[in-house]
Motif scaffolding. Sequence first.
Motif, PDB file in Angstrom:
ATOM      1  N   MET B   1       0.838  -1.214   0.000  1.00  0.00           N
ATOM      2  CA  MET B   1       0.000   0.000   0.000  1.00  0.00           C
ATOM      3  C   MET B   1       0.873   1.266   0.000  1.00  0.00           C
ATOM      4  O   MET B   1       0.589   2.230  -0.676  1.00  0.00           O
ATOM      5  CB  MET B   1      -0.921   0.002   1.219  1.00  0.00           C
ATOM      6  N   LEU B   4       2.012   1.906  -3.426  1.00  0.00           N
ATOM      7  CA  LEU B   4       0.947   2.451  -4.260  1.00  0.00           C
ATOM      8  C   LEU B   4       0.761   3.935  -3.999  1.00  0.00           C
ATOM      9  O   LEU B   4       0.601   4.732  -4.913  1.00  0.00           O
ATOM     10  CB  LEU B   4      -0.374   1.713  -3.973  1.00  0.00           C
ATOM     11  N   MET B   5       0.792   4.281  -2.710  1.00  0.00           N
ATOM     12  CA  MET B   5       0.630   5.706  -2.364  1.00  0.00           C
ATOM     13  C   MET B   5       1.778   6.532  -2.920  1.00  0.00           C
ATOM     14  O   MET B   5       1.591   7.604  -3.455  1.00  0.00           O
ATOM     15  CB  MET B   5       0.566   5.871  -0.845  1.00  0.00           C
ATOM     16  N   SER B   8       1.278   7.035  -6.529  1.00  0.00           N
ATOM     17  CA  SER B   8       0.267   8.051  -6.826  1.00  0.00           C
ATOM     18  C   SER B   8       0.802   9.454  -6.564  1.00  0.00           C
ATOM     19  O   SER B   8       0.517  10.391  -7.293  1.00  0.00           O
ATOM     20  CB  SER B   8      -0.979   7.796  -5.980  1.00  0.00           C
ATOM     21  N   LEU B   9       1.596   9.560  -5.494  1.00  0.00           N
ATOM     22  CA  LEU B   9       2.174  10.874  -5.199  1.00  0.00           C
ATOM     23  C   LEU B   9       3.152  11.283  -6.293  1.00  0.00           C
ATOM     24  O   LEU B   9       3.217  12.437  -6.694  1.00  0.00           O
ATOM     25  CB  LEU B   9       2.870  10.853  -3.834  1.00  0.00           C
ATOM     26  N   LEU B  11       2.908  10.347  -9.342  1.00  0.00           N
ATOM     27  CA  LEU B  11       2.047  10.737 -10.452  1.00  0.00           C
ATOM     28  C   LEU B  11       1.628  12.201 -10.293  1.00  0.00           C
ATOM     29  O   LEU B  11       1.632  12.978 -11.236  1.00  0.00           O
ATOM     30  CB  LEU B  11       0.802   9.834 -10.488  1.00  0.00           C
ATOM     31  N   ALA B  12       1.298  12.552  -9.033  1.00  0.00           N
ATOM     32  CA  ALA B  12       0.891  13.931  -8.761  1.00  0.00           C
ATOM     33  C   ALA B  12       1.980  14.899  -9.221  1.00  0.00           C
ATOM     34  O   ALA B  12       1.712  15.910  -9.871  1.00  0.00           O
ATOM     35  CB  ALA B  12       0.624  14.114  -7.271  1.00  0.00           C
ATOM     36  N   VAL B  15       2.186  15.045 -13.059  1.00  0.00           N
ATOM     37  CA  VAL B  15       1.088  15.831 -13.615  1.00  0.00           C
ATOM     38  C   VAL B  15       1.361  17.320 -13.431  1.00  0.00           C
ATOM     39  O   VAL B  15       1.126  18.128 -14.313  1.00  0.00           O
ATOM     40  CB  VAL B  15      -0.261  15.418 -12.968  1.00  0.00           C
ATOM     41  N   THR B  16       1.898  17.671 -12.272  1.00  0.00           N
ATOM     42  CA  THR B  16       2.195  19.080 -12.017  1.00  0.00           C
ATOM     43  C   THR B  16       3.180  19.616 -13.058  1.00  0.00           C
ATOM     44  O   THR B  16       3.012  20.711 -13.583  1.00  0.00           O
ATOM     45  CB  THR B  16       2.819  19.256 -10.616  1.00  0.00           C
ATOM     46  N   GLY B  19       1.295  19.108 -16.740  1.00  0.00           N
ATOM     47  CA  GLY B  19      -0.057  19.631 -16.922  1.00  0.00           C
ATOM     48  C   GLY B  19      -0.073  21.133 -17.115  1.00  0.00           C
ATOM     49  O   GLY B  19      -1.015  21.689 -17.644  1.00  0.00           O
ATOM     50  N   CYS B  20       0.956  21.797 -16.696  1.00  0.00           N
ATOM     51  CA  CYS B  20       1.028  23.247 -16.833  1.00  0.00           C
ATOM     52  C   CYS B  20       1.545  23.587 -18.220  1.00  0.00           C
ATOM     53  O   CYS B  20       2.277  22.813 -18.816  1.00  0.00           O
ATOM     54  CB  CYS B  20       2.020  23.830 -15.826  1.00  0.00           C
ATOM     55  N   HIS B  21       1.180  24.784 -18.726  1.00  0.00           N
ATOM     56  CA  HIS B  21       1.735  25.178 -20.017  1.00  0.00           C
ATOM     57  C   HIS B  21       3.179  25.600 -19.843  1.00  0.00           C
ATOM     58  O   HIS B  21       3.921  25.682 -20.796  1.00  0.00           O
ATOM     59  CB  HIS B  21       0.887  26.250 -20.693  1.00  0.00           C
ATOM     60  N   THR B  22       3.585  25.856 -18.618  1.00  0.00           N
ATOM     61  CA  THR B  22       5.012  26.011 -18.346  1.00  0.00           C
ATOM     62  C   THR B  22       5.336  25.213 -17.099  1.00  0.00           C
ATOM     63  O   THR B  22       4.549  25.173 -16.173  1.00  0.00           O
ATOM     64  CB  THR B  22       5.404  27.467 -18.051  1.00  0.00           C
ATOM     65  N   ARG B  24       7.628  25.149 -13.881  1.00  0.00           N
ATOM     66  CA  ARG B  24       8.426  26.088 -13.110  1.00  0.00           C
ATOM     67  C   ARG B  24       9.788  25.481 -12.885  1.00  0.00           C
ATOM     68  O   ARG B  24       9.892  24.291 -12.703  1.00  0.00           O
ATOM     69  CB  ARG B  24       7.765  26.381 -11.764  1.00  0.00           C
TER      70      ARG B  24
END
Lengths: 137, 137
Positions: B1, B4-5, B8-9, B11-12, B15-16, B19-22, B24
Amino acid sequence: MKNLMLGSLLLALVVTQTGCHTSRPAQRYGAVIGVKPEKLEYYKELHANPWPAVNEAVAKANITNYSIYLTQFDDGQWYLFSYFEYTGDDFEKDMKILTENEEVQRWWKETDPCQNPLASRGEGQWWKNMEEVYHLD
Amino acid sequence: MKNLMLGSLLLALVVTQTGCHTSRPAQRYGAVIGVKPEKLEYYKELHANPWPAVNEAVAKANITNYSIYLTQFDDGQWYLFSYFEYTGDDFEKDMKILTENEEVQRWWKETDPCQNPLASRGEGQWWKNMEEVYHLD
């Protein structure tokens, strides 16, 4: 475990929304104003150390990714150019709240005397809004 | 578990970044150039319908969130202001690839004659780079 994963994925989405300096679609604003040569250093000092309450008020007004540039033209005059993105859904309302903020008013008492607004700016403008002719995400 | 966490973190975070157009931190560039009054409409037409190959070359050079603004000054002169963000890790290399792109060179054969660069621009510049005096994310 499924709930935990869902929670983490939700976190991923939250981070995406808040981790970006803009959520799409943002409204972009570019503007220009003159700056007095004798006030140049003071203006730069102010903006190198902006008052936290002013930055907070700007952020609360859904203004993000805000930059101000300075340059001298060939005739010796100095100009400031601003670029920011607005991510809220009621620009006029947010600008009203911003302009009524006491710290912002106190800040403008410092910055306004540094500036020479263009005569050709639109009604109600201080900085002259410019026309966007190109954009690439 | 726990794994898995962690996954996922992770993945977070991914994505950050994507997922942004820039991502940082981006390097921001603001620049200015004059535009000839008789070429104004043609310049605007070109940029209202930019050539896809040129936009692709710009994007491949890690330039993002690119805007060009137009405005007239009180002396009647017209100026263009550009703002973009660079998200790569080798600006000079990316600019070299961009400037050597044939479609970009063909585009500049159209746009260069529309423009009046400032005499005070830096060496090797066409648009004059401006100094950033303020930024709020």
